[in-house]
Motif scaffolding. Structure first.
Motif, PDB file in Angstrom:
ATOM      1  N   ILE A  73      15.616  22.082  35.559  1.00  0.00           N
ATOM      2  CA  ILE A  73      16.689  22.542  36.439  1.00  0.00           C
ATOM      3  C   ILE A  73      16.060  23.172  37.678  1.00  0.00           C
ATOM      4  CG2 ILE A  73      18.716  24.023  36.636  1.00  0.00           C
ATOM      5  CD1 ILE A  73      18.918  23.930  33.574  1.00  0.00           C
ATOM      6  N   GLN A  93      15.297  27.148  38.512  1.00  0.00           N
ATOM      7  CA  GLN A  93      15.448  27.910  37.276  1.00  0.00           C
ATOM      8  C   GLN A  93      14.374  28.996  37.176  1.00  0.00           C
ATOM      9  OE1 GLN A  93      14.529  25.940  33.472  1.00  0.00           O
ATOM     10  NE2 GLN A  93      16.537  26.641  32.731  1.00  0.00           N
ATOM     11  N   ASN A 126      20.137  28.988  34.975  1.00  0.00           N
ATOM     12  CA  ASN A 126      20.873  27.733  35.155  1.00  0.00           C
ATOM     13  C   ASN A 126      20.674  27.127  36.540  1.00  0.00           C
ATOM     14  OD1 ASN A 126      23.074  29.689  33.406  1.00  0.00           O
ATOM     15  ND2 ASN A 126      22.277  27.813  32.471  1.00  0.00           N
ATOM     16  N   GLY A 127      19.626  27.560  37.212  1.00  0.00           N
ATOM     17  CA  GLY A 127      19.268  26.950  38.484  1.00  0.00           C
ATOM     18  C   GLY A 127      19.711  27.745  39.688  1.00  0.00           C
ATOM     19  N   VAL A 168      18.879  18.500  38.899  1.00  0.00           N
ATOM     20  CA  VAL A 168      18.090  18.495  37.670  1.00  0.00           C
ATOM     21  C   VAL A 168      17.116  17.316  37.739  1.00  0.00           C
ATOM     22  CG1 VAL A 168      18.124  18.340  35.161  1.00  0.00           C
ATOM     23  CG2 VAL A 168      19.996  19.480  36.350  1.00  0.00           C
ATOM     24  N   VAL A 183      23.969  23.708  33.824  1.00  0.00           N
ATOM     25  CA  VAL A 183      23.602  23.761  35.234  1.00  0.00           C
ATOM     26  C   VAL A 183      24.702  24.452  36.033  1.00  0.00           C
ATOM     27  CG1 VAL A 183      22.797  22.391  37.193  1.00  0.00           C
ATOM     28  CG2 VAL A 183      22.557  21.499  34.883  1.00  0.00           C
TER      29      VAL A 183
END
Length: 311
Positions: free
Chosen positions: A43, A46, A52-53, A59, A125
Protein backbone atom coordinates in the motif's frame (compact mmCIF):
# COMPACT_ATOMS: atom_id res chain seq x y z
CA UNK A 1 18.52 -58.00 -63.22
CA UNK A 2 14.88 -57.02 -63.51
CA UNK A 3 13.99 -59.61 -60.89
CA UNK A 4 16.51 -58.13 -58.47
CA UNK A 5 15.15 -54.62 -58.98
CA UNK A 6 11.57 -55.82 -58.43
CA UNK A 7 12.70 -57.69 -55.32
CA UNK A 8 14.39 -54.58 -53.92
CA UNK A 9 11.32 -52.44 -54.64
CA UNK A 10 9.09 -54.96 -52.85
CA UNK A 11 11.35 -54.91 -49.80
CA UNK A 12 11.36 -51.07 -49.76
CA UNK A 13 7.57 -50.94 -49.98
CA UNK A 14 7.22 -53.42 -47.12
CA UNK A 15 9.61 -51.32 -44.98
CA UNK A 16 7.67 -48.11 -45.73
CA UNK A 17 4.33 -49.75 -44.95
CA UNK A 18 5.72 -51.24 -41.73
CA UNK A 19 7.02 -47.96 -40.38
CA UNK A 20 4.02 -46.03 -41.66
CA UNK A 21 1.76 -48.23 -39.54
CA UNK A 22 3.71 -47.69 -36.35
CA UNK A 23 1.74 -45.71 -33.72
CA UNK A 24 3.32 -42.36 -32.81
CA UNK A 25 3.36 -41.66 -29.11
CA UNK A 26 2.90 -38.05 -28.04
CA UNK A 27 3.57 -36.82 -24.52
CA UNK A 28 2.53 -33.54 -22.92
CA UNK A 29 5.15 -33.64 -20.25
CA UNK A 30 4.52 -32.55 -16.69
CA UNK A 31 1.10 -30.85 -16.36
CA UNK A 32 1.40 -29.91 -12.71
CA UNK A 33 -0.25 -26.61 -11.80
CA UNK A 34 1.94 -23.68 -10.71
CA UNK A 35 3.04 -23.86 -7.08
CA UNK A 36 4.04 -21.43 -4.33
CA UNK A 37 1.59 -18.83 -5.63
CA UNK A 38 1.76 -15.60 -3.63
CA UNK A 39 0.32 -12.08 -3.74
CA UNK A 40 2.31 -9.16 -2.37
CA UNK A 41 0.27 -5.97 -1.88
CA UNK A 42 2.30 -2.87 -0.99
CA UNK A 43 0.00 0.00 0.00
CA UNK A 44 1.59 3.24 -1.14
CA UNK A 45 2.33 5.57 1.78
CA UNK A 46 1.82 2.89 4.40
CA UNK A 47 3.52 3.70 7.71
CA UNK A 48 2.86 3.01 11.36
CA UNK A 49 0.89 6.25 11.49
CA UNK A 50 -0.92 5.56 8.19
CA UNK A 51 -1.41 1.77 8.04
CA UNK A 52 -3.89 2.04 5.18
CA UNK A 53 -1.79 4.27 2.97
CA UNK A 54 -1.44 7.95 2.14
CA UNK A 55 -4.96 8.35 0.75
CA UNK A 56 -3.94 7.96 -2.89
CA UNK A 57 -5.62 4.54 -3.02
CA UNK A 58 -2.58 3.12 -4.82
CA UNK A 59 -1.49 -0.46 -4.17
CA UNK A 60 1.53 -2.11 -5.82
CA UNK A 61 0.49 -5.69 -6.52
CA UNK A 62 3.02 -8.42 -7.34
CA UNK A 63 2.04 -12.02 -8.16
CA UNK A 64 4.64 -14.80 -8.27
CA UNK A 65 4.56 -18.58 -8.64
CA UNK A 66 6.80 -21.43 -9.68
CA UNK A 67 6.22 -22.83 -13.17
CA UNK A 68 3.75 -20.07 -14.08
CA UNK A 69 3.46 -19.01 -17.72
CA UNK A 70 1.05 -16.10 -17.18
CA UNK A 71 -1.12 -14.41 -14.58
CA UNK A 72 -4.55 -12.84 -14.27
CA UNK A 73 -5.97 -10.80 -11.39
CA UNK A 74 -9.38 -9.66 -10.15
CA UNK A 75 -9.01 -6.59 -7.95
CA UNK A 76 -12.24 -6.68 -5.97
CA UNK A 77 -14.47 -9.61 -5.03
CA UNK A 78 -17.33 -7.18 -4.29
CA UNK A 79 -17.74 -6.48 -8.01
CA UNK A 80 -18.44 -8.90 -10.88
CA UNK A 81 -15.48 -11.18 -11.65
CA UNK A 82 -13.18 -9.43 -14.10
CA UNK A 83 -9.86 -11.21 -14.55
CA UNK A 84 -7.28 -8.86 -16.06
CA UNK A 85 -4.23 -10.24 -17.85
CA UNK A 86 -0.89 -9.33 -16.22
CA UNK A 87 2.02 -10.29 -18.47
CA UNK A 88 4.65 -9.65 -15.75
CA UNK A 89 2.51 -10.33 -12.69
CA UNK A 90 3.06 -6.76 -11.43
CA UNK A 91 0.81 -3.70 -11.51
CA UNK A 92 -0.08 -0.60 -9.50
CA UNK A 93 -3.83 -0.51 -8.88
CA UNK A 94 -5.65 2.66 -7.84
CA UNK A 95 -8.67 1.98 -5.62
CA UNK A 96 -11.10 4.90 -5.85
CA UNK A 97 -13.98 4.21 -3.45
CA UNK A 98 -13.73 7.05 -0.95
CA UNK A 99 -12.86 6.30 2.66
CA UNK A 100 -11.38 3.13 4.14
CA UNK A 101 -12.42 -0.03 2.29
CA UNK A 102 -11.31 -3.66 2.21
CA UNK A 103 -10.86 -5.38 -1.15
CA UNK A 104 -10.32 -9.07 -1.86
CA UNK A 105 -7.74 -9.61 -4.60
CA UNK A 106 -7.93 -12.89 -6.55
CA UNK A 107 -4.87 -14.01 -8.53
CA UNK A 108 -4.71 -16.90 -11.01
CA UNK A 109 -1.42 -18.37 -12.23
CA UNK A 110 -1.55 -20.46 -15.42
CA UNK A 111 0.87 -23.29 -16.24
CA UNK A 112 1.37 -25.86 -18.99
CA UNK A 113 -1.67 -27.33 -20.67
CA UNK A 114 -4.05 -24.78 -19.14
CA UNK A 115 -3.40 -25.84 -15.54
CA UNK A 116 -3.92 -23.11 -12.98
CA UNK A 117 -3.67 -22.19 -9.31
CA UNK A 118 -5.70 -19.54 -7.47
CA UNK A 119 -5.11 -17.46 -4.35
CA UNK A 120 -6.87 -14.55 -2.64
CA UNK A 121 -5.64 -11.75 -0.41
CA UNK A 122 -7.51 -8.98 1.45
CA UNK A 123 -6.13 -5.46 1.49
CA UNK A 124 -7.54 -2.44 3.35
CA UNK A 125 -6.89 0.87 1.59
CA UNK A 126 -7.85 4.46 2.25
CA UNK A 127 -8.79 6.74 -0.65
CA UNK A 128 -9.09 10.49 -0.13
CA UNK A 129 -9.97 12.90 -2.91
CA UNK A 130 -10.72 16.60 -3.20
CA UNK A 131 -12.09 17.79 -6.52
CA UNK A 132 -10.73 21.02 -8.02
CA UNK A 133 -13.23 23.86 -7.42
CA UNK A 134 -12.97 24.90 -11.08
CA UNK A 135 -14.37 21.52 -12.17
CA UNK A 136 -17.35 21.86 -9.84
CA UNK A 137 -18.03 25.40 -11.04
CA UNK A 138 -17.84 24.42 -14.72
CA UNK A 139 -20.05 21.34 -14.27
CA UNK A 140 -22.73 22.81 -11.98
CA UNK A 141 -22.39 26.56 -12.50
CA UNK A 142 -21.95 26.76 -8.74
CA UNK A 143 -25.54 25.60 -8.21
CA UNK A 144 -27.15 23.71 -11.10
CA UNK A 145 -26.48 23.32 -14.81
CA UNK A 146 -27.96 21.17 -17.61
CA UNK A 147 -26.05 19.49 -20.42
CA UNK A 148 -26.93 17.65 -23.66
CA UNK A 149 -24.91 15.59 -26.13
CA UNK A 150 -23.58 18.04 -28.72
CA UNK A 151 -24.76 16.71 -32.09
CA UNK A 152 -23.24 19.71 -33.91
CA UNK A 153 -19.65 18.45 -33.60
CA UNK A 154 -17.98 15.41 -35.09
CA UNK A 155 -16.89 12.76 -32.61
CA UNK A 156 -19.61 13.65 -30.11
CA UNK A 157 -19.96 9.90 -29.66
CA UNK A 158 -17.26 7.33 -30.32
CA UNK A 159 -15.65 4.08 -29.27
CA UNK A 160 -12.18 2.62 -28.92
CA UNK A 161 -10.43 -0.08 -26.90
CA UNK A 162 -10.62 0.01 -23.11
CA UNK A 163 -7.00 0.25 -22.11
CA UNK A 164 -4.80 2.92 -20.61
CA UNK A 165 -2.79 3.33 -23.79
CA UNK A 166 -5.74 4.40 -25.97
CA UNK A 167 -7.51 7.67 -25.22
CA UNK A 168 -9.24 8.39 -28.53
CA UNK A 169 -12.27 6.80 -30.26
CA UNK A 170 -9.98 5.05 -32.69
CA UNK A 171 -12.55 2.48 -33.81
CA UNK A 172 -15.42 4.83 -34.67
CA UNK A 173 -16.60 8.40 -34.18
CA UNK A 174 -20.06 9.82 -34.93
CA UNK A 175 -20.42 12.46 -37.61
CA UNK A 176 -22.49 15.62 -37.10
CA UNK A 177 -26.18 14.76 -36.46
CA UNK A 178 -25.47 11.07 -37.10
CA UNK A 179 -28.06 9.66 -34.68
CA UNK A 180 -30.89 12.11 -35.48
CA UNK A 181 -32.69 9.80 -37.90
CA UNK A 182 -32.57 6.63 -35.82
CA UNK A 183 -32.24 7.79 -32.23
CA UNK A 184 -32.97 11.47 -31.71
CA UNK A 185 -33.56 10.79 -28.00
CA UNK A 186 -29.77 10.78 -27.75
CA UNK A 187 -29.85 14.53 -28.33
CA UNK A 188 -33.01 15.52 -26.45
CA UNK A 189 -32.08 13.91 -23.13
CA UNK A 190 -30.77 16.39 -20.55
CA UNK A 191 -28.36 15.80 -17.68
CA UNK A 192 -28.58 18.31 -14.85
CA UNK A 193 -25.71 18.42 -12.35
CA UNK A 194 -26.44 20.12 -9.02
CA UNK A 195 -24.24 21.11 -6.12
CA UNK A 196 -26.11 20.81 -2.81
CA UNK A 197 -24.25 23.43 -0.82
CA UNK A 198 -26.00 22.68 2.48
CA UNK A 199 -24.30 19.29 2.86
CA UNK A 200 -21.60 19.53 0.18
CA UNK A 201 -23.02 16.73 -1.95
CA UNK A 202 -23.85 16.44 -5.64
CA UNK A 203 -26.80 15.08 -7.59
CA UNK A 204 -27.62 14.25 -11.21
CA UNK A 205 -31.11 14.51 -12.69
CA UNK A 206 -31.71 12.70 -16.00
CA UNK A 207 -34.66 13.82 -18.14
CA UNK A 208 -35.54 11.72 -21.20
CA UNK A 209 -38.63 13.13 -22.98
CA UNK A 210 -38.09 10.84 -25.98
CA UNK A 211 -36.64 7.84 -24.16
CA UNK A 212 -33.12 6.69 -23.36
CA UNK A 213 -30.55 5.86 -26.02
CA UNK A 214 -29.13 2.44 -25.09
CA UNK A 215 -28.57 -1.18 -25.95
CA UNK A 216 -30.89 -3.79 -24.49
CA UNK A 217 -30.74 -6.73 -22.11
CA UNK A 218 -27.67 -7.24 -19.97
CA UNK A 219 -25.86 -4.47 -21.87
CA UNK A 220 -28.25 -1.81 -20.58
CA UNK A 221 -27.06 -0.20 -17.35
CA UNK A 222 -30.44 1.32 -16.46
CA UNK A 223 -33.59 -0.51 -15.31
CA UNK A 224 -36.70 -1.13 -17.38
CA UNK A 225 -34.99 -1.66 -20.72
CA UNK A 226 -36.26 -4.67 -22.78
CA UNK A 227 -34.32 -7.92 -22.67
CA UNK A 228 -33.66 -7.92 -26.41
CA UNK A 229 -33.70 -5.58 -29.37
CA UNK A 230 -31.45 -3.31 -31.38
CA UNK A 231 -29.63 -0.26 -30.09
CA UNK A 232 -32.15 2.58 -30.01
CA UNK A 233 -34.50 4.76 -27.95
CA UNK A 234 -36.45 3.04 -25.18
CA UNK A 235 -39.06 4.29 -22.75
CA UNK A 236 -37.40 5.43 -19.56
CA UNK A 237 -38.81 7.66 -16.87
CA UNK A 238 -35.56 9.40 -16.00
CA UNK A 239 -34.25 9.63 -12.48
CA UNK A 240 -32.21 11.49 -9.88
CA UNK A 241 -29.32 10.16 -7.82
CA UNK A 242 -26.26 11.38 -6.00
CA UNK A 243 -22.82 11.31 -7.55
CA UNK A 244 -19.30 11.82 -6.26
CA UNK A 245 -15.98 12.91 -7.70
CA UNK A 246 -13.21 10.32 -7.53
CA UNK A 247 -9.70 9.84 -8.94
CA UNK A 248 -10.00 7.87 -12.19
CA UNK A 249 -9.48 4.12 -12.01
CA UNK A 250 -8.62 3.81 -15.72
CA UNK A 251 -4.88 4.24 -15.33
CA UNK A 252 -4.81 6.80 -18.16
CA UNK A 253 -1.75 9.07 -17.90
CA UNK A 254 -1.86 12.63 -16.64
CA UNK A 255 -0.84 13.76 -20.12
CA UNK A 256 -3.99 12.33 -21.71
CA UNK A 257 -6.21 12.97 -18.68
CA UNK A 258 -4.72 16.01 -16.93
CA UNK A 259 -7.68 16.62 -14.61
CA UNK A 260 -7.37 13.14 -13.04
CA UNK A 261 -11.03 13.34 -12.02
CA UNK A 262 -14.04 11.11 -12.67
CA UNK A 263 -17.76 11.38 -11.99
CA UNK A 264 -19.04 8.28 -10.18
CA UNK A 265 -22.82 7.85 -10.32
CA UNK A 266 -24.73 6.39 -7.40
CA UNK A 267 -27.75 4.09 -7.60
CA UNK A 268 -29.02 2.44 -10.77
CA UNK A 269 -31.41 4.96 -12.29
CA UNK A 270 -29.07 7.56 -13.79
CA UNK A 271 -26.66 7.63 -16.72
CA UNK A 272 -24.92 10.21 -18.90
CA UNK A 273 -25.53 10.26 -22.64
CA UNK A 274 -25.63 6.55 -23.40
CA UNK A 275 -27.37 3.95 -21.27
CA UNK A 276 -24.92 1.11 -21.85
CA UNK A 277 -22.01 2.46 -19.85
CA UNK A 278 -20.66 1.71 -16.42
CA UNK A 279 -20.96 4.23 -13.60
CA UNK A 280 -17.58 5.98 -13.77
CA UNK A 281 -17.13 8.80 -16.31
CA UNK A 282 -13.61 10.17 -16.58
CA UNK A 283 -13.48 13.90 -17.33
CA UNK A 284 -10.96 14.33 -20.15
CA UNK A 285 -11.77 18.04 -20.56
CA UNK A 286 -14.24 20.57 -19.19
CA UNK A 287 -15.04 24.27 -19.62
CA UNK A 288 -18.22 26.14 -18.65
CA UNK A 289 -19.70 25.13 -22.04
CA UNK A 290 -17.92 21.90 -23.01
CA UNK A 291 -17.64 18.48 -21.34
CA UNK A 292 -15.65 15.55 -22.77
CA UNK A 293 -16.09 12.18 -21.04
CA UNK A 294 -14.63 8.68 -21.32
CA UNK A 295 -16.41 5.66 -19.80
CA UNK A 296 -16.12 1.88 -19.92
CA UNK A 297 -18.97 0.17 -21.71
CA UNK A 298 -21.02 -2.68 -20.34
CA UNK A 299 -19.17 -4.58 -23.07
CA UNK A 300 -16.07 -4.16 -20.97
CA UNK A 301 -13.56 -4.13 -23.82
CA UNK A 302 -15.01 -0.86 -25.11
CA UNK A 303 -14.19 2.71 -24.10
CA UNK A 304 -16.94 5.16 -25.09
CA UNK A 305 -16.45 8.90 -25.59
CA UNK A 306 -19.08 11.62 -25.19
CA UNK A 307 -18.98 15.34 -25.97
CA UNK A 308 -21.66 17.45 -24.27
CA UNK A 309 -22.54 21.13 -24.31
CA UNK A 310 -24.21 23.21 -21.61
CA UNK A 311 -27.68 24.71 -22.03
Amino acid sequence: MKRNIKHLLSVLILIIVFYGCQKTNYTLGDLSAPTELTITAEIVGQTTATPNGDGSGDVKITITAKNALSYKVDYDANTPLDLVYLPTGAVTKKYTTLGLNTYRITAVAYGKGGTSSTITKDVSVRSDFTVAPAIVTSLTGGTSKSWVVDKSVGGHFGVGPWNAGSVTPEWWGASVNEKVACCNCFYTSTFTFTKVTANNTYSLQVTTPDGAFTKTGSLASIPGIPGSGSEGCYAYGGGTANFTFIPPSSGVSTTASPLQTSILLGGTNTFIGYGSLQKEYEILAITPTYLYLRAQGTETGNAWYLKLKSL
